[in-house]
Write a protein that holds these residues in place. Structure first.
Motif, PDB file in Angstrom:
ATOM      1  N   LYS A 199      62.578 -15.681  31.534  1.00 57.48           N
ATOM      2  CA  LYS A 199      62.236 -14.624  30.630  1.00 57.48           C
ATOM      3  C   LYS A 199      63.581 -13.832  29.974  1.00 57.48           C
ATOM      4  O   LYS A 199      63.496 -12.403  29.584  1.00 57.48           O
ATOM      5  CB  LYS A 199      61.294 -13.379  32.017  1.00 57.48           C
ATOM      6  CG  LYS A 199      60.927 -14.326  33.187  1.00 57.48           C
ATOM      7  CD  LYS A 199      59.729 -13.311  33.950  1.00 57.48           C
ATOM      8  CE  LYS A 199      59.119 -13.414  35.315  1.00 57.48           C
ATOM      9  NZ  LYS A 199      58.180 -14.511  34.629  1.00 57.48           N
ATOM     10  N   GLU A 207      51.445 -11.631  38.504  1.00 59.37           N
ATOM     11  CA  GLU A 207      51.600 -12.762  36.887  1.00 59.37           C
ATOM     12  C   GLU A 207      50.718 -13.742  36.938  1.00 59.37           C
ATOM     13  O   GLU A 207      49.824 -13.575  35.512  1.00 59.37           O
ATOM     14  CB  GLU A 207      52.920 -13.089  37.105  1.00 59.37           C
ATOM     15  CG  GLU A 207      54.104 -12.518  36.905  1.00 59.37           C
ATOM     16  CD  GLU A 207      55.551 -13.634  36.840  1.00 59.37           C
ATOM     17  OE1 GLU A 207      56.300 -12.638  36.434  1.00 59.37           O
ATOM     18  OE2 GLU A 207      55.558 -13.845  37.947  1.00 59.37           O
ATOM     19  N   HIS A 208      50.322 -15.055  38.146  1.00 52.19           N
ATOM     20  CA  HIS A 208      49.280 -15.365  37.978  1.00 52.19           C
ATOM     21  C   HIS A 208      47.566 -14.218  37.891  1.00 52.19           C
ATOM     22  O   HIS A 208      47.008 -14.806  36.982  1.00 52.19           O
ATOM     23  CB  HIS A 208      49.020 -15.849  39.034  1.00 52.19           C
ATOM     24  CG  HIS A 208      49.908 -16.977  38.745  1.00 52.19           C
ATOM     25  ND1 HIS A 208      50.668 -17.576  40.858  1.00 52.19           N
ATOM     26  CD2 HIS A 208      50.822 -17.534  38.439  1.00 52.19           C
ATOM     27  CE1 HIS A 208      51.845 -18.127  40.204  1.00 52.19           C
ATOM     28  NE2 HIS A 208      51.975 -18.385  38.801  1.00 52.19           N
ATOM     29  N   SER A 246      58.313 -10.517  37.180  1.00 47.15           N
ATOM     30  CA  SER A 246      58.917 -11.295  38.493  1.00 47.15           C
ATOM     31  C   SER A 246      58.863 -11.812  39.516  1.00 47.15           C
ATOM     32  O   SER A 246      59.004 -12.090  40.357  1.00 47.15           O
ATOM     33  CB  SER A 246      60.588 -11.599  37.538  1.00 47.15           C
ATOM     34  OG  SER A 246      61.371 -10.586  37.848  1.00 47.15           O
ATOM     35  N   LEU A 272      47.511 -11.305  35.847  1.00 43.82           N
ATOM     36  CA  LEU A 272      47.386 -10.866  34.747  1.00 43.82           C
ATOM     37  C   LEU A 272      47.699 -11.423  33.320  1.00 43.82           C
ATOM     38  O   LEU A 272      46.684 -11.268  32.153  1.00 43.82           O
ATOM     39  CB  LEU A 272      49.100 -10.495  34.731  1.00 43.82           C
ATOM     40  CG  LEU A 272      49.178  -8.585  35.160  1.00 43.82           C
ATOM     41  CD1 LEU A 272      50.708  -7.696  35.109  1.00 43.82           C
ATOM     42  CD2 LEU A 272      48.066  -7.642  34.686  1.00 43.82           C
ATOM     43  N   PHE A 273      47.982 -12.817  33.505  1.00 47.01           N
ATOM     44  CA  PHE A 273      47.807 -14.029  32.636  1.00 47.01           C
ATOM     45  C   PHE A 273      46.592 -14.548  32.260  1.00 47.01           C
ATOM     46  O   PHE A 273      46.151 -13.592  30.736  1.00 47.01           O
ATOM     47  CB  PHE A 273      48.276 -15.073  33.216  1.00 47.01           C
ATOM     48  CG  PHE A 273      48.276 -16.031  31.657  1.00 47.01           C
ATOM     49  CD1 PHE A 273      49.491 -16.029  30.611  1.00 47.01           C
ATOM     50  CD2 PHE A 273      47.436 -17.859  32.196  1.00 47.01           C
ATOM     51  CE1 PHE A 273      49.413 -17.130  29.300  1.00 47.01           C
ATOM     52  CE2 PHE A 273      47.179 -17.868  30.884  1.00 47.01           C
ATOM     53  CZ  PHE A 273      48.167 -17.929  29.841  1.00 47.01           C
ATOM     54  N   HIS A 311      56.082 -15.195  28.849  1.00 46.90           N
ATOM     55  CA  HIS A 311      57.150 -14.805  30.344  1.00 46.90           C
ATOM     56  C   HIS A 311      56.211 -14.845  31.530  1.00 46.90           C
ATOM     57  O   HIS A 311      57.160 -14.703  32.808  1.00 46.90           O
ATOM     58  CB  HIS A 311      56.718 -13.367  30.315  1.00 46.90           C
ATOM     59  CG  HIS A 311      58.462 -13.337  29.383  1.00 46.90           C
ATOM     60  ND1 HIS A 311      59.437 -12.169  28.826  1.00 46.90           N
ATOM     61  CD2 HIS A 311      59.762 -14.900  28.579  1.00 46.90           C
ATOM     62  CE1 HIS A 311      60.392 -12.690  27.530  1.00 46.90           C
ATOM     63  NE2 HIS A 311      60.294 -14.382  27.579  1.00 46.90           N
ATOM     64  N   LEU A 312      55.209 -14.842  31.627  1.00 50.03           N
ATOM     65  CA  LEU A 312      54.329 -14.344  32.379  1.00 50.03           C
ATOM     66  C   LEU A 312      53.991 -15.843  33.524  1.00 50.03           C
ATOM     67  O   LEU A 312      54.167 -15.824  34.515  1.00 50.03           O
ATOM     68  CB  LEU A 312      52.884 -13.921  32.227  1.00 50.03           C
ATOM     69  CG  LEU A 312      52.332 -12.248  32.597  1.00 50.03           C
ATOM     70  CD1 LEU A 312      51.018 -11.985  32.085  1.00 50.03           C
ATOM     71  CD2 LEU A 312      53.702 -11.599  33.322  1.00 50.03           C
ATOM     72  N   PHE A 340      58.284  -5.304  30.562  1.00 50.01           N
ATOM     73  CA  PHE A 340      58.355  -6.482  30.313  1.00 50.01           C
ATOM     74  C   PHE A 340      58.086  -6.330  29.217  1.00 50.01           C
ATOM     75  O   PHE A 340      58.475  -7.591  28.291  1.00 50.01           O
ATOM     76  CB  PHE A 340      56.593  -6.761  30.792  1.00 50.01           C
ATOM     77  CG  PHE A 340      55.783  -5.543  30.465  1.00 50.01           C
ATOM     78  CD1 PHE A 340      55.499  -5.660  28.490  1.00 50.01           C
ATOM     79  CD2 PHE A 340      55.460  -4.350  31.112  1.00 50.01           C
ATOM     80  CE1 PHE A 340      54.611  -4.941  28.036  1.00 50.01           C
ATOM     81  CE2 PHE A 340      54.806  -3.752  29.955  1.00 50.01           C
ATOM     82  CZ  PHE A 340      54.107  -3.712  29.014  1.00 50.01           C
ATOM     83  N   CYS A 380      44.938 -10.293  30.514  1.00 47.64           N
ATOM     84  CA  CYS A 380      45.249 -10.123  29.623  1.00 47.64           C
ATOM     85  C   CYS A 380      45.563 -10.856  27.922  1.00 47.64           C
ATOM     86  O   CYS A 380      45.189 -10.685  26.859  1.00 47.64           O
ATOM     87  CB  CYS A 380      47.191  -9.855  29.633  1.00 47.64           C
ATOM     88  SG  CYS A 380      47.987  -8.533  30.529  1.00 47.64           S
TER      89      CYS A 380
END
Length: 312
Positions: free
Chosen positions: A90, A24-25, A18, A27-28, A84-85, A177, A31
């Motif tokens: 979250k 986050e942008h 967070s 990893l989305f 959550h990403l 996470f 992943c």
């Protein structure tokens, strides 16, 4: 801050990444792609091992179970992690956290035992080839796999119940996470020695013991291979074991790195990223390794694809 009784806690906040929106942008999509490959690759392994009669052997029965474990393990946390990403909310409910913790512990633990069972299977196939059909019967395969699943599920339920009955501090922010049990224990406002003792016992039973059995199996396999005079026999034996050995090295090297390295007082973002990659990449690579290193799997896949095209 006064401790809050565990029964009052209704949800936890999963901190995750967070504090790093750019990460986050990144990893989305990464992943998401790896999770999709994991689902498709492991589902293909299961389908091929079921549909092709030539693969109705103990080795592929265990491989199918490994693929099912990988699908279940990643599915316990990746879908929620992806949500959550992209979301500022979250949170996970108390019950949801307990279920996620239990399932991830159970599937991860079962994989440790299954890899040891697969090593034993390879030992019997190479070192006891004439007696192999009798020694590794279908009944024994079911017994070994069923025992691994049931034992690890009971162990994980016990660990989860003990952990979730602890009273938690008011903020309830998990520095992870997912509902990882060690991260959750840091929130407890009472003695966690019982829970930690169960975790230590489980870690001993599921890391050093299976790894020792795997090393012993492959030591005996290597000794047997070196007694084979022909180079063709060497190659055949090595090709039979290389895929499983690669999966074992990948799985245990990452697990040992994660849990055996010195723990810092404050969690680092690099540890979180490595945990994500370990948890997603390893299940994704398992079917890739087996399909690339195993001629029978590739031939079975081609046969099934060819028969489907012929039907059309």
């Amino acid at each position: 801050m006064e401790p809050v009784n565990g029964t009052v806690v209704s949800e936890f906040f999963l901190k995750g990444f967070s504090g790093y929106p750019a990460l986050e942008h990144l990893l989305f999509p990464l992943c998401s792609a790896m999770y999709l490959i994991t689902l498709l690759g492991n589902t293909a392994i299961v389908a091929v091992s079921i549909l092709d009669a030539r693969l109705h052997t103990p080795m592929y029965f265990f491989l199918g179970n490994l693929s099912i474990l990988d699908i279940c393990y990643t599915s316990t946390f990746v879908p929620l992690m992806l949500i959550h990403l992209l979301s500022s909310q979250k949170t996970i409910s108390f019950i949801g956290c307990a279920i996620q913790m239990c399932l991830s512990l159970s599937t991860g633990s079962t994989e440790c035992l299954l890899l040891a069972i697969m090593a034993y299977d390879r030992y019997l196939a190479i070192c006891q080839p004439l007696r192999y059909p009798v020694l590794m019967s279908h009944r024994l395969c079911l017994l070994l796999v069923g025992t691994a699943w049931v034992f690890c599920f009971i162990k994980s339920v016990t660990e989860t119940v003990i952990a979730m009955k602890l009273p938690f501090c008011g903020h309830c922010m998990v520095s992870h996470f997912t509902c990882e049990i060690l991260a959750l224990l840091k929130l407890a406002c009472s003695d966690t020695s019982v829970s930690e003792a169960f975790l230590l016992l489980g870690a001993i039973l599921l890391l050093p013991v299976p790894l020792t059995l795997i090393c012993l199996s492959y030591s005996l396999i290597l000794a047997n291979i070196l007694r084979v005079p022909s180079a063709t026999g060497h190659r055949k034996a090595f090709s039979t074991c290389s895929a499983h050995l690669a999966v074992v090295l990948l799985f245990y090297s990452t697990v040992i790195f994660m849990y055996m390295k010195p723990k810092s007082k404050e969690p680092h973002i690099s540890d979180e990223v490595f945990t994500v990659l370990y948890a997603v990449v390893t299940p994704m690579l398992n079917p890739v390794i087996y399909s690339l290193r195993n001629k029978e799997v590739k031939e079975a896949a081609k046969k099934i694809c060819g028969s489907k095209q012929a039907c059309r």
